[in-house]
Structure formats: structure tokens, C-alpha cells
Scaffold this active site. Structure first.
Site, short mmCIF file in Angstrom:
data_model
loop_
_atom_site.label_atom_id
_atom_site.label_comp_id
_atom_site.label_asym_id
_atom_site.label_seq_id
_atom_site.Cartn_x
_atom_site.Cartn_y
_atom_site.Cartn_z
N LYS A 1 -6.89 20.39 -13.92
CA LYS A 1 -5.81 19.93 -14.86
C LYS A 1 -6.26 19.14 -16.12
O LYS A 1 -7.10 18.74 -15.99
CB LYS A 1 -5.12 18.69 -13.87
CG LYS A 1 -3.96 19.28 -12.78
CD LYS A 1 -3.36 18.09 -12.23
CE LYS A 1 -2.62 18.76 -10.85
NZ LYS A 1 -1.44 19.63 -11.04
N ASP B 1 -0.21 12.58 -4.56
CA ASP B 1 -0.05 13.80 -3.95
C ASP B 1 0.19 13.99 -2.50
O ASP B 1 0.19 15.12 -1.84
CB ASP B 1 -1.04 14.92 -4.87
CG ASP B 1 -0.50 16.36 -4.85
OD1 ASP B 1 0.86 16.57 -4.97
OD2 ASP B 1 -1.32 17.28 -4.99
N ARG C 1 0.74 24.34 -1.18
CA ARG C 1 1.18 25.75 -0.39
C ARG C 1 0.30 26.03 0.48
O ARG C 1 0.53 26.55 1.73
CB ARG C 1 1.98 26.54 -1.32
CG ARG C 1 1.01 27.17 -2.17
CD ARG C 1 1.46 28.28 -3.37
NE ARG C 1 2.08 27.13 -4.34
CZ ARG C 1 2.70 27.56 -5.39
NH1 ARG C 1 3.10 28.66 -5.83
NH2 ARG C 1 3.15 26.47 -6.42
N1 BES Z 1 0.47 18.40 -7.23
C1 BES Z 1 1.17 19.32 -8.06
C2 BES Z 1 2.53 19.19 -8.32
C3 BES Z 1 2.91 17.94 -9.24
C4 BES Z 1 2.92 18.14 -10.58
C5 BES Z 1 3.51 16.77 -8.53
C6 BES Z 1 3.45 17.12 -11.34
C7 BES Z 1 4.00 15.87 -9.25
C8 BES Z 1 3.76 16.04 -10.75
C9 BES Z 1 0.76 20.67 -7.44
O1 BES Z 1 -0.14 20.76 -6.52
C10 BES Z 1 0.56 21.72 -8.55
O2 BES Z 1 -0.47 21.24 -9.36
N2 BES Z 1 1.36 22.44 -8.82
C11 BES Z 1 1.30 23.21 -9.96
C12 BES Z 1 1.48 24.79 -9.48
C13 BES Z 1 1.26 26.29 -10.42
C14 BES Z 1 -0.38 26.23 -10.58
C15 BES Z 1 1.45 27.16 -9.88
C16 BES Z 1 2.15 23.08 -10.94
O3 BES Z 1 3.25 22.67 -10.68
O4 BES Z 1 1.84 23.17 -12.32
ZN ZN Z 2 -0.86 19.00 -5.73
MN MN Z 3 -2.17 21.11 -7.55
#
Ligand code: BES
Ligand code: ZN
Ligand code: MN
Length: 496
Positions: free
Chosen positions: A277, A288, A351
Site C-alpha cells: 500500500k 484490520d 478474503r
Molecule cells: N484492509 C483492506 C481494506 C480497507 C481499506 C479497510 C481501507 C479499511 C480502509 C483490504 O485488505 C484491502 O486492502 N482491500 C483492497 C482490495 C483490492 C486489492 C482488491 C482494497 O480495498 O483496495
Molecule cells: Zn486488509
Molecule cells: Mn489488504
């Protein structure tokens, strides 16, 4: 904090405070009228002076010396308010009182009318909202905020015997939910250098050891590997901290009665892994693990309320980091269910850990399984911080959860889980891919989970926007959601 109900007149003592309501038109609640009469129209005069205007959530502390303190709180246009406004009124009042010398507060708003909600609902909300307003997390501050002097909150009630009994029940529910919410928040707010997977599993163990009807089993990595949890192992492989799968069982009724399963995402820190990220998006990723903390919180509420129901809770706990042993984009893993997954993005790790946890949950033969996860940023974009995203193909379960959300004011909003969206997680190399492209991210994440939930009635709650305020900035905190919604859901299940 001691919470009590009171009918009738309130004795005024020094260090005590009475919360009374005034509208923008100058309408007074019953208690406010009584005070006005006893004080030669003090409130009416103040209102006419114009500083206190009765705007929603405006507060005004008036020291009355030996007879305590008054807190005027603005109720907005009229003395009939919405549920959300009522919460704002209570929140503002307790934020004002938090740092005073006041030791006892009486909430005298029994005649404030809330469209569509009962007096007992107000009682429960006062307990929950006051608890949140007074919550502090200062264990890492060198200079501790002075603890509140407040020891007792009394809620003034009108109504007959039946209503009073309902209010007593609501008070007990409010206390249980408030305590469970604070318990979960205390874990959620911890940074991941302290709240590691091992630490979180230990907390679950300690909690379980305090209750005779809760048993716990912790699956270690070696065992998960042997079982064939290839998706979970892929996520945890990048971290030096060993992942854990915590399995809890709560027995509140006949052992033969099929349990309700709660499966929580417990990523103690989500860096994204090799699909790293950007820095701003990484801030708050300690949250998380809120799904897993919610499982613990709901178990706590169930024990406090002695709910006559059986529960199984699975916390899928790991840390998502990049390293030489981390999983990589294009990797293909085999899940516990046998379904193979192409990992297109290592940041879609939730997931992955959930897929194995959901399959493992089958062993308990649950009648219903609800998973709770801070799963997608897309859920925050779609619904902001007000509603959790609910996805299920079980209409009755959807309705029950939506209703519980409205009753507890911990709301969810349903998104479709139509088969059309399943197309997006097709993979040319494995059975499915772990991402579904830019569009409908919350739905395609749920589509992925749906492949692992065929053996029970299932619903998914994406709490990325509601479990915590995570989107950077100074205003970051855990909320304890969706513990109120799920506790209400279980209460309702017991009453059916
Ligand atoms: N933990 C994150 C989701 C998240 C993002 C929670 C912002 C709270 C605030 C999750 O693991 C994630 O990174 N999801 C990705 C999925 C994508 C790579 C398909 C996302 O939402 O960008
Ligand atoms: Zn996550
Ligand atoms: Mn993630």
C-alpha cells in the site's frame, strides 16, 4: 460506571447534575419546566438573552451551587427528534460533563419523543452513547487525561410498570453492549507491534478462561499447513509473527442445538504485502483486525446477557507483510475447500484468510454463519462511515440483520450479490482469482467469499467504513461496531 433507572422526583445534591432539554423555539422538557419554575424562570431568561439557542447538541452548564449543576442541552427545532439526533444530544451532553467535577448525572429527557422508537430504546442508547462519549484510550500517553469524576448515571423514566420492566431490560442490554464495545475497542486501538497475532490469541484465551461455558482451541501454523489451509498460509507467510486461527465455542443452550457462526478477519496489520500500500493508505491498518475483535466482543455480550443460544466464533489472525517468504502476485494456492485461487493482489488478503476460516467453520455444522471483515476500501467509498455493507443471498437473514441494525442504530445497507458479478473473479489459471477489477469491489470480494459458504446460511458484513475511522488524519478511532447490531441480532434470534 453505575447505570440506574429512576422514576419520579430527583434529589439535587452537590456534585450532581441534571441534563434537561430545550428546543430552538424555547420549548422545555418536563424536568426543564420544573427547574424553570423553581428558579424564577432562569432557563426562560437565559434563552431570551440569546446565548443558549437550543440548537441540536448545544450545551450549557449552569452551576447551582449547593443544589448541583444543570446541563441545558439543545434538542434542535422541536422536542420530537430523530434517533440520530437523540444520540447527538446524549453524546454532546456527556462530552461536556466528562472533564468536570460532576460525580452523578441524571438524564431527565424522558419526554423527548423519538419518532419510531420506544422509551426503552432511549434507555439503552443513553447507556451505549454515554459509554462511548466517556471512553478514553490513553495507555500510551505519558500525561494521562484526568479520569472523569463521573461515577453514576441515572436515567429518568416515566410510564407504567410494563414500561419500567422493559426499560430495566434495556438497561441491562445497554450495559452488556457498552462493556463489550469497550472491551473490543481496547484491543482494536492497540498498535500492531503490541497487538500481534500471538497477543490477540492470548487475549481470546484469557477471555475464554473466565467463562465456564466458553471453550477455546487455537490452530497453530503447523496444523493449518497440515490441514491444507493454503490461502491462510499464503497471507501469514510474509510475517515473522506466526498466524493463529482461534476457535471459540459458547454454549448457552442445549448442546444439540446448531450454533450460529461468527467468523472475523483478524489482520493485525495490513501493509498490503508485496502489493504494498502507499504510505497514507497504510495508516490505521492496525484496525484490520476489527472483525476478529467483534467476534470476541459479541461473545462477551452473549455471556453477559446469558443468551440461550450456541455460538461458534472463528478469528482468522495474521499479519500481512512483504518479505522474501511472502506470497506474490500470480501465485496460485489451494484452499482448505480444495478450490484453487490465483492471487492477483496480495492486498486482497482478507478474503484469503476468511476463505479457509469459513470452510473450517463447516465442522461445527452451524445453521447460520456471519462473517465480519474490514474487507474493502470500496465499502467506505460506497457507504462512508454510516452503514456497514451487507451481502447475502438469503433474504430472510438479510432482513433480520437490517432490522437488528435499525434497532441498535448500528446500521447496515444491503448490496446485491447477483451471479452476474461472479464473472469478474474468473481466472485463466486457477478456479478463481482473488480480485475482480476496479468496479464493484465490495461485491466481488463477497462473491469470492460466497464460494466458501455453500454449506450454511451465510451473510457477510464489510465493516471497513464503520469499525473504525481509518482514512488517515488525526481523527482515528475504533467504534466497536458492529457489536451492537450483532448482539441485537442474537437477542432477536433467542426471542424467535
Ligand atoms: N484492509 C483492506 C481494506 C480497507 C481499506 C479497510 C481501507 C479499511 C480502509 C483490504 O485488505 C484491502 O486492502 N482491500 C483492497 C482490495 C483490492 C486489492 C482488491 C482494497 O480495498 O483496495
Ligand atoms: Zn486488509
Ligand atoms: Mn489488504
Amino acid at each position: 460506571m453505575k447505570f440506574t433507572l429512576k422514576q419520579g422526583k430527583i434529589a439535587k445534591k452537590a456534585k450532581s447534575c441534571q441534563i434537561i432539554g430545550v428546543s430552538e423555539k424555547g420549548d422545555l422538557t418536563i424536568a426543564a419546566k420544573a427547574v424553570d419554575k423553581a428558579s424564577k424562570a432562569l432557563i426562560t431568561k437565559l434563552f431570551k438573552q440569546g446565548d443558549f439557542r437550543g440548537e441540536l447538541g448545544q450545551t450549557w452548564l449552569i452551576p447551582m451551587l449547593n443544589s448541583g449543576t444543570l446541563l441545558l442541552v439543545g434538542c434542535g427545532k422541536t422536542l420530537t427528534v430523530t434517533a440520530g439526533d437523540f444520540r447527538k444530544i446524549i453524546n454532546a451532553s456527556f462530552k461536556e460533563i466528562q472533564s468536570t467535577h460532576i460525580e452523578q448525572v441524571t438524564v431527565a429527557l424522558e419526554d423527548l419523543i423519538i419518532t419510531d422508537y420506544s422509551p426503552s430504546w432511549k434507555v439503552r442508547q443513553i447507556v451505549e452513547v454515554a459509554n462511548s462519549a466517556l471512553y478514553v484510550f490513553d495507555q500510551f500517553k505519558s500525561a494521562k487525561k484526568a479520569a472523569t469524576h463521573l461515577k453514576e448515571i441515572t436515567i429518568s423514566c416515566a410510564g407504567d410498570k410494563t414500561e419500567l420492566a422493559e426499560c430495566q431490560r434495556a438497561l441491562a442490554q445497554g450495559r452488556a453492549i457498552a462493556e463489550s464495545v469497550s472491551f473490543a475497542k481496547n484491543l482494536e486501538n492497540l498498535p500492531s507491534n503490541i497487538c500481534t497475532p500471538t497477543f490477540l490469541a492470548e487475549q481470546a484465551k484469557e477471555f475464554a478462561s473466565q467463562h465456564k461455558n466458553i471453550t477455546i482451541k487455537i490452530l497453530e501454523e503447523a496444523e493449518m499447513k497440515k490441514l491444507g489451509m493454503g490461502a491462510f498460509m499464503a497471507v501469514t507467510s510474509g510475517s515473522a509473527q506466526p498466524g493463529k486461527m482461534v476457535c471459540l465455542e459458547y454454549t448457552g443452550t442445549d448442546k444439540k442445538s446448531a450454533p450460529i457462526g461468527l467468523v472475523g478477519k483478524g489482520i493485525t496489520f495490513d501493509s498490503g504485502g508485496i502489493s504494498l500500500k502507499p504510505p497514507e493508505a497504510m495508516i490505521s491498518m492496525k484496525y484490520d483486525m476489527c472483525g476478529a475483535a467483534t467476534v470476541l466482543g459479541v461473545f462477551k455480550a452473549a455471556t453477559l446477557l446469558k443468551l440461550p443460544i450456541n455460538l461458534v466464533g472463528i478469528m482468522a489472525i495474521a499479519e500481512n507483510l512483504p518479505s522474501g517468504t511472502a506470497c506474490k502476485p500470480d501465485d496460485i494456492v489451494t484452499t482448505l475447500s480444495g478450490i484453487t485461487v490465483e492471487i492477483l493482489n496480495t492486498d486482497a488478503e482478507g478474503r484469503l484468510v476468511l476463505s479457509d476460516a469459513l470452510t473450517y467453520c463447516e465442522r461445527y455444522k452451524p445453521k447460520i454463519v456471519i462473517d465480519i471483515a474490514t474487507l474493502t476500501g470500496a465499502a467506505v467509498i460506497a457507504l462512508g462511515h454510516h452503514a456497514s455493507a451487507l451481502l447475502t443471498n438469503d433474504d430472510e437473514l438479510a432482513q433480520d440483520l437490517l432490522t437488528a441494525g435499525l434497532e441498535s442504530y448500528d446500521r447496515a445497507w444491503r448490496l446485491p450479490l447477483w451471479s452476474d458479478y461472479q464473472e469478474q473473479i474468473k481466472s485463466p489459471f486457477a478456479d478463481i482469482a482473488n480480485t475482480g477489477g476496479r468496479t464493484a469491489g465490495t461485491i466481488t470480494a463477497a462473491c469470492f467469499l460466497s464460494r466458501f459458504t455453500k454449506k450454511f446460511r451465510w451473510a457477510h458484513l464489510d465493516v471497513a467504513g464503520t469499525a473504525a475511522m481509518m482514512m488517515g488524519g488525526a481523527d482515528r478511532y475504533a467504534t466497536g461496531r458492529p457489536i451492537p447490531m450483532l448482539t441485537q441480532f442474537l437477542i432477536n434470534q433467542c426471542n424467535d
